[in-house]
Design an enzyme around this catalytic site. Structure first.
Site, PDB file in Angstrom:
ATOM      1  N   HIS A   1     -72.618  50.906  -4.669  1.00  0.00           N
ATOM      2  CA  HIS A   1     -73.670  51.182  -5.669  1.00  0.00           C
ATOM      3  C   HIS A   1     -74.021  52.668  -5.770  1.00  0.00           C
ATOM      4  O   HIS A   1     -74.036  53.257  -6.842  1.00  0.00           O
ATOM      5  CB  HIS A   1     -74.977  50.476  -5.277  1.00  0.00           C
ATOM      6  N   ASP A   2     -74.385  53.242  -4.604  1.00  0.00           N
ATOM      7  CA  ASP A   2     -75.077  54.536  -4.626  1.00  0.00           C
ATOM      8  C   ASP A   2     -74.173  55.725  -4.925  1.00  0.00           C
ATOM      9  O   ASP A   2     -74.666  56.826  -5.198  1.00  0.00           O
ATOM     10  CB  ASP A   2     -75.782  54.763  -3.277  1.00  0.00           C
TER      11      ASP A   2
END
Ligand code: RIB
Ligand code: CA
Length: 317
Positions: free
Chosen positions: A246-247
């Site tokens: 995600h990040d």
């Protein structure tokens, strides 16, 4: 090319660690500092993990600790263990003790005060890359409104046009502090939301994870092993073939916008108490006729993002 000044806000966190890996290899980016916040683990642990990862990755910038809880949310009692243990009790897949004690120390300033100092002194507008609950960013905007004009854009991992991961329609970073997210979303600063719609497309298979080991020396081995339990969760709960990065997406997009497609929509944060509190309500057909206020990542290129991680790892071979 002149470097892009960036402030990072993280709750390290396994995928935050991967975002830091990318940051360590972005030669077009100048990281001014990093603030930490509660989220994947307690504020103490995410700060400690950030120091450890920065030192491990050779990132030498000031790090300051920020919020312990959401603006109006009760403090989470992490000592009881989380309902869904995604990042491990230490926030680094329960192998954080493999990393040496960091020599790097936390700043004496609070997260928002350090942000203000660095952003006000910077000669250019600063991009904020946030991969955690938006509490620090909201407090910064409320405490230093005069510095909003010094912020070029806020790129944040959080939210979803469709679906959620902590509640049916709520993603974790927004759900942990919906009021902070609303303050950020409603600010006039340009924003790009990297939500689950795009980030869930960016998984790393077990085979690809093992390649990290082959490519990236100690760093590759640590990151590969740290993701064991996290990958298993994504495989069993989300039915994906691997762990989700995600990040990494906001930082990747900052240096290479071809990695994700973004489109502007009107977005609001649901603040009514109940099962949908924290939903990033995205009016994709503009039914309400409101002005667009957020660019939203609608898709991402998994292999391109993965290659950026592999490229970053080669320097640790
Ligand atoms: O929903 C995914 C997000 O929540 C990521 O930022 C992860 O690190 C957690 O904070
Ligand atoms: Ca995070």
């Amino acid at each position: 090319m002149a470097k892009i000044p960036v402030w990072m806000d993280v709750d390290t966190g396994l995928d935050d660690a991967l975002a830091l890996l990318l940051a360590s290899n972005c030669k077009d980016v100048d990281i001014l500092g990093i603030s930490t916040v509660f989220g994947n683990q307690s504020s103490d642990k995410t700060a400690y993990n950030t120091l450890k990862m920065c030192e491990f990755l050779g990132i030498s910038v000031p790090v300051a600790v920020g919020a312990r809880k959401g603006l109006l949310e009760p403090e989470i009692d992490y000592s009881k263990g989380l309902e869904m243990d995604v990042h491990g009790a230490d926030g680094l897949g329960n192998i954080g003790e493999r990393l040496p004690e960091p020599k790097l120390k936390l700043s004496d300033l609070t997260a928002v005060d350090l942000m203000a100092e660095k952003i006000s002194k910077c000669h250019k507008k600063v991009t904020i890359v946030a991969t955690a609950p938006l509490t620090n960013i909201a407090i910064f905007l409320l405490s230093y409104p005069e510095l909003a004009e010094k912020v070029e854009q806020i790129l944040f991992m959080g939210g979803a046009m469709y679906g959620g991961n902590i509640k049916p329609t709520v993603e974790a970073n927004i759900g942990h502090d919906p009021e902070a997210a609303a303050i950020v979303i409603n600010s006039p600063i340009p924003k790009v939301m990297f939500g689950l719609d795009a980030t869930m497309q960016c998984f790393i298979t077990d085979e690809e994870r093992n390649q990290m080991k082959e490519i990236g020396g100690n760093v590759g081995a640590f990151l590969c092993d740290s993701l064991d339990h996290y990958a298993m969760l994504y495989q069993t709960i989300a039915g994906l073939p691997g762990a989700v990065l995600h990040d990494s997406l906001p930082m990747a997009w900052l240096v290479d916008p071809t990695v994700a497609e973004v489109k502007e929509f009107p977005v609001e944060i649901e603040l009514t108490n109940g099962i949908t509190k924290g939903c990033t309500v995205t009016d994709v057909w503009n039914r309400e006729g409101k002005k667009t206020n957020v660019k939203v990542a609608i898709s991402a290129k998994r292999e391109q993002l993965l290659k950026m991680h592999f490229d970053a790892l080669t320097k640790f071979a």
